[in-house]
Design a protein around this motif. Sequence first.
Motif, PDB file in Angstrom:
ATOM      1  N   GLN A   1      76.196  50.220  -7.616  1.00  0.00           N
ATOM      2  CA  GLN A   1      76.892  50.752  -6.567  1.00  0.00           C
ATOM      3  C   GLN A   1      78.210  51.002  -6.848  1.00  0.00           C
ATOM      4  O   GLN A   1      78.690  52.162  -6.410  1.00  0.00           O
ATOM      5  CB  GLN A   1      76.701  49.660  -5.345  1.00  0.00           C
ATOM      6  CG  GLN A   1      77.046  50.193  -4.137  1.00  0.00           C
ATOM      7  CD  GLN A   1      76.174  51.076  -3.387  1.00  0.00           C
ATOM      8  OE1 GLN A   1      75.087  51.192  -3.785  1.00  0.00           O
ATOM      9  NE2 GLN A   1      76.532  51.656  -2.493  1.00  0.00           N
TER      10      GLN A   1
ATOM     11  N   THR B   1      73.357  44.680 -12.593  1.00  0.00           N
ATOM     12  CA  THR B   1      73.072  44.485 -10.987  1.00  0.00           C
ATOM     13  C   THR B   1      73.330  45.476 -10.128  1.00  0.00           C
ATOM     14  O   THR B   1      73.773  46.655 -10.497  1.00  0.00           O
ATOM     15  CB  THR B   1      74.044  43.378 -10.539  1.00  0.00           C
ATOM     16  OG1 THR B   1      75.486  43.827 -10.682  1.00  0.00           O
ATOM     17  CG2 THR B   1      73.919  42.163 -11.562  1.00  0.00           C
TER      18      THR B   1
ATOM     19  N   GLU C   1      75.092  45.637  -7.746  1.00  0.00           N
ATOM     20  CA  GLU C   1      76.408  45.816  -7.244  1.00  0.00           C
ATOM     21  C   GLU C   1      77.191  46.540  -8.252  1.00  0.00           C
ATOM     22  O   GLU C   1      78.024  47.451  -8.040  1.00  0.00           O
ATOM     23  CB  GLU C   1      77.059  44.415  -7.245  1.00  0.00           C
ATOM     24  CG  GLU C   1      76.585  43.481  -5.897  1.00  0.00           C
ATOM     25  CD  GLU C   1      75.227  42.684  -6.160  1.00  0.00           C
ATOM     26  OE1 GLU C   1      74.773  42.549  -7.376  1.00  0.00           O
ATOM     27  OE2 GLU C   1      74.740  42.528  -5.183  1.00  0.00           O
ATOM     28  N   GLU C   2      76.804  46.453  -9.429  1.00  0.00           N
ATOM     29  CA  GLU C   2      77.254  47.347 -10.701  1.00  0.00           C
ATOM     30  C   GLU C   2      76.877  48.827 -10.594  1.00  0.00           C
ATOM     31  O   GLU C   2      77.703  49.590 -10.732  1.00  0.00           O
ATOM     32  CB  GLU C   2      77.100  46.636 -12.049  1.00  0.00           C
ATOM     33  CG  GLU C   2      77.712  45.361 -12.251  1.00  0.00           C
ATOM     34  CD  GLU C   2      76.978  44.926 -13.573  1.00  0.00           C
ATOM     35  OE1 GLU C   2      77.874  44.466 -14.560  1.00  0.00           O
ATOM     36  OE2 GLU C   2      75.782  44.893 -13.664  1.00  0.00           O
TER      37      GLU C   2
END
Length: 87
Positions: A21, A16, A18-19
């Motif tokens: 980032q 994702t 988020e991962e």
Amino acid sequence: MCRNIRTLHNFEPAATSEEVQAAALQYVRKIAGTTKPSQANTEAFDEAVEQIAHITQHLLDALVTNAPPKNREVEAEKRRARYEARA
């Protein structure tokens, strides 16, 4: 390599944003030698995280493999087993 940075390639479902980032943030923290930059360095720190996350996503999108996708739960269990073996 920093233990907090995880392999993001060849997982189903894909990594994702988020991962990506979080990995970029860990990388910049490691390189900078700090978890929280000074006020004078915040802009440079944040810009580096954004650029590294961006190029990391491009890299992940471009990589190809013939190997079957990895299972996140199986990989997490392997990490836990390695951690227990070190303790």
